[in-house]
Design an enzyme around this catalytic site. Sequence first.
Site, PDB file in Angstrom:
ATOM      1  N   ASP A  40     -27.706 -10.332 -37.222  1.00  0.00           N
ATOM      2  CA  ASP A  40     -28.699 -10.377 -38.264  1.00  0.00           C
ATOM      3  C   ASP A  40     -29.789  -9.395 -38.013  1.00  0.00           C
ATOM      4  O   ASP A  40     -30.068  -8.678 -36.943  1.00  0.00           O
ATOM      5  CB  ASP A  40     -29.477 -11.806 -38.003  1.00  0.00           C
ATOM      6  CG  ASP A  40     -28.608 -12.919 -38.300  1.00  0.00           C
ATOM      7  OD1 ASP A  40     -27.580 -12.469 -39.271  1.00  0.00           O
ATOM      8  OD2 ASP A  40     -28.702 -13.944 -37.925  1.00  0.00           O
ATOM      9  N   ARG A  41     -30.596  -8.984 -39.017  1.00  0.00           N
ATOM     10  CA  ARG A  41     -31.673  -7.914 -38.929  1.00  0.00           C
ATOM     11  C   ARG A  41     -32.527  -8.189 -37.888  1.00  0.00           C
ATOM     12  O   ARG A  41     -33.057  -7.245 -37.162  1.00  0.00           O
ATOM     13  CB  ARG A  41     -32.171  -8.030 -40.376  1.00  0.00           C
ATOM     14  CG  ARG A  41     -33.365  -6.784 -40.382  1.00  0.00           C
ATOM     15  CD  ARG A  41     -33.810  -6.938 -42.091  1.00  0.00           C
ATOM     16  NE  ARG A  41     -34.515  -5.438 -42.202  1.00  0.00           N
ATOM     17  CZ  ARG A  41     -34.880  -5.043 -43.404  1.00  0.00           C
ATOM     18  NH1 ARG A  41     -34.404  -5.779 -44.465  1.00  0.00           N
ATOM     19  NH2 ARG A  41     -35.205  -3.775 -43.791  1.00  0.00           N
TER      20      ARG A  41
END
Length: 212
Positions: free
Chosen positions: A133-134
């Site tokens: 995930d970012r």
Amino acid sequence: MRNFSVSEATHLQDFLFKTLADLKKTKIKQILKFGSIRVNGRVTTWYQHPLKPGDKIEILGKQRASAEKSKAELGLKIVYEDSDLLVVEKPAGLLTMGTEREKEATLYFMLNEYERPKTKDESSRVYIVHRLDRDASGLIVFAKSDAVKRALQSHWELATKKYYAITEGTPKERSGTIENYLREDAFKRVYSVSKNHPDAQHAVTHYRVLRE
């Protein structure tokens, strides 16, 4: 790539002038300026870099030097690399791959910029094996061919993934297991679904509180 070992204390440019006596000094300066010299595994362009006995000097080929320069400019931290794989440390805040709104500020784009100078094939690229995930930081594996990507993904359920997280508050139980069913849509968004959904993937997370 050519390798040398330093036998006496000196400076980098003096060492290169002596060791590469068959080359013109202007050529040696160009090699140094271009970032084609590594001292003990690290690229340096400083002609006065001090050397001591035992230091290892590497003179990189043009394509390899270009790739090293790209890596430094892009700020990539490559943990492992061979002819099949790249293992990279992704910083928090950086996308693994592109979205409809963002195509270039991604780890995937940066690695392609790093990889292409090493070959003469403009279509050369890396292949995404998995994602983070970012907002997560950590190690990501990229393949250098579709065959390697498929081989890794076909056995990915055997991989053990560990995450360290800072939480607001402390879980009631010091350790436990969280199970869920997830689905990824066409836009690479992941969300919870029912157990009976045809695309449901069983996700199991074991957690343990390390400290408060």
